[in-house]
Design an enzyme around this catalytic site. Structure first.
Site, mmCIF file in Angstrom:
data_model
loop_
_atom_site.group_PDB
_atom_site.id
_atom_site.type_symbol
_atom_site.label_atom_id
_atom_site.label_comp_id
_atom_site.label_asym_id
_atom_site.label_seq_id
_atom_site.Cartn_x
_atom_site.Cartn_y
_atom_site.Cartn_z
ATOM 1 C CG ASN A 1 -1.765 1.273 1.371
ATOM 2 O OD1 ASN A 1 -1.987 2.091 0.376
ATOM 3 N ND2 ASN A 1 -2.307 1.448 2.550
ATOM 4 C CD1 TRP A 2 3.737 1.061 -2.808
ATOM 5 C CD2 TRP A 2 3.900 2.325 -4.612
ATOM 6 N NE1 TRP A 2 4.424 0.335 -3.574
ATOM 7 C CE2 TRP A 2 4.497 1.190 -4.913
ATOM 8 C CE3 TRP A 2 3.776 3.063 -5.675
ATOM 9 C CZ2 TRP A 2 5.361 0.853 -6.160
ATOM 10 C CZ3 TRP A 2 4.348 2.858 -6.997
ATOM 11 C CH2 TRP A 2 5.147 1.872 -7.059
ATOM 12 C CE LYS A 3 -0.231 3.592 4.486
ATOM 13 N NZ LYS A 3 -0.173 3.704 5.930
ATOM 14 C CG HIS B 1 -6.005 2.199 5.083
ATOM 15 N ND1 HIS B 1 -5.415 3.347 6.054
ATOM 16 C CD2 HIS B 1 -4.823 1.267 4.895
ATOM 17 C CE1 HIS B 1 -4.376 3.054 6.316
ATOM 18 N NE2 HIS B 1 -3.945 1.783 5.677
ATOM 19 C CD GLU C 1 -2.896 5.950 6.238
ATOM 20 O OE1 GLU C 1 -2.912 6.074 5.102
ATOM 21 O OE2 GLU C 1 -2.211 5.586 7.067
ATOM 22 C CD GLU D 1 -3.850 -1.802 7.523
ATOM 23 O OE1 GLU D 1 -2.581 -1.989 7.147
ATOM 24 O OE2 GLU D 1 -4.398 -1.040 7.018
ATOM 25 N N GLY E 1 2.110 2.904 10.703
ATOM 26 C CA GLY E 1 3.256 3.865 10.789
ATOM 27 C C GLY E 1 3.799 4.231 11.847
ATOM 28 C CB SER F 1 4.752 -1.187 12.259
ATOM 29 O OG SER F 1 4.313 0.115 12.647
ATOM 30 N N GLY G 1 2.838 -0.769 4.344
ATOM 31 C CA GLY G 1 2.798 0.729 4.120
ATOM 32 C C GLY G 1 4.351 1.071 3.776
ATOM 33 N N GLY G 2 4.840 1.609 4.681
ATOM 34 C CA GLY G 2 6.160 2.175 4.715
ATOM 35 C C GLY G 2 7.207 1.417 4.197
HETATM 36 P P1 PGA Z 1 2.728 0.730 7.790
HETATM 37 O O1 PGA Z 1 1.183 0.882 7.093
HETATM 38 O O2 PGA Z 1 3.310 -0.585 7.241
HETATM 39 O O3 PGA Z 1 3.606 1.793 7.566
HETATM 40 O O4 PGA Z 1 2.476 0.622 9.252
HETATM 41 C C1 PGA Z 1 0.082 -0.028 6.933
HETATM 42 C C2 PGA Z 1 -0.859 0.251 6.250
HETATM 43 O O5 PGA Z 1 -1.281 1.409 6.571
HETATM 44 O O6 PGA Z 1 -1.433 -0.294 5.533
#
Ligand code: PGA
Length: 245
Positions: A11-13, A90, A92, A161, A167, A206, A227-228
């Site tokens: 998930n590149w966001k 998600h 966010e 999640e 993050g 994370s 994500g990251g």
């Molecule tokens: P993260 O994000 O790996 O940076 O914690 C995960 C996500 O939001 O899908």
């Protein structure tokens, strides 16, 4: 042992570039697709790039099929550019873009109606965990979507999640994650026993190459939403490899 094929989603966001896309496509070629299913979810604009070699997903979808909805992208369009998956709900999107349980359910239906597979995200905020309410919170969130599905589709993926792990570098312990995955699988079983056994439930928050192997080894954890760490091709490929048992 589980027969569920592990799924690892990047998930590149709001990150990425054509360069990262082509490096990721190259990196993923090393993986055995019979053992792990990696999915790239870059921002919409990169989805139309011809990347036959990889499976693509979108980070969101419009609840509507067409019409005067400036800035939105429909399921039909996503399908047309070769997407197979859509991340829906998600945290966010839920918190920053006010997507309620109702909107999430509508978007899940829009995804399924377009012949795409929703990766439906659930997770409790830290305040709920601290008062011992995580399971109740997740139960309500999952049922709010499942109750709206006309029949439980075999083409859904669920993602747990916890908000406090996204993050933050603060991963849930394997025990915490496994427990919540069991809770989610039991909820699924209350709708359909068979699908509860075949539906993939992935963990996000994370995940990195140093912790992924232990997390993915857990019985009810069928991969991850990354994500990251997905923005670094070597890290993402290493995480995908660690999902192969
Ligand atoms: P993260 O994000 O790996 O940076 O914690 C995960 C996500 O939001 O899908």
């Amino acid at each position: 042992m589980t027969s569920r094929l592990p799924l690892v989603v990047a998930n590149w966001k709001l990150n990425g570039s054509y360069e990262l896309l082509s490096e990721s496509v190259d990196g993923l070629q090393q993986l055995d697709s019979t053992k792990v299913e990696p999915i790239l979810c870059p921002p919409y604009v990169y989805l139309g790039t011809n990347t036959q070699e990889v499976i693509k997903g979108a980070q969101s979808i419009a609840a509507q099929d067409a019409g005067a909805y400036t800035g939105e992208i429909s399921g039909k369009m996503l399908r047309e550019v070769g997407c197979r998956y859509v991340i829906v709900g998600h945290s966010e999107r839920r918190t920053m873009f006010n997507e309620s349980d109702e909107i999430v359910a509508e978007k899940v239906l829009a995804t399924l109606n377009a012949g795409l597979i929703p990766i439906i995200c659930f997770g409790e905020p830290e305040s709920e965990r601290l008062i011992g309410n995580a399971e109740v919170y997740i139960d309500k969130q999952v049922r709010a979507v499942m109750d709206k599905l006309p029949s439980l589709s075999d083409s859904i993926v669920l993602a747990y999640e916890p908000l406090w792990a996204i993050g933050t570098g603060k991963t849930a312990t394997v025990e915490q994650a496994e427990q919540m995955h069991q809770v989610i699988r039991n909820i699924l079983a209350s709708y359909n026993q068979e699908l509860a056994g075949t539906t993939r439930i992935i963990y996000g928050g994370s995940v990195n190459p140093a912790n992924s192997e232990r997390i993915f080894a857990s019985e009810n954890i069928d991969g991850g939403l990354i994500g990251g760490a997905s923005l670094d091709v070597d890290s993402f490929v290493a995480i995908c490899k660690s999902a192969i048992s």
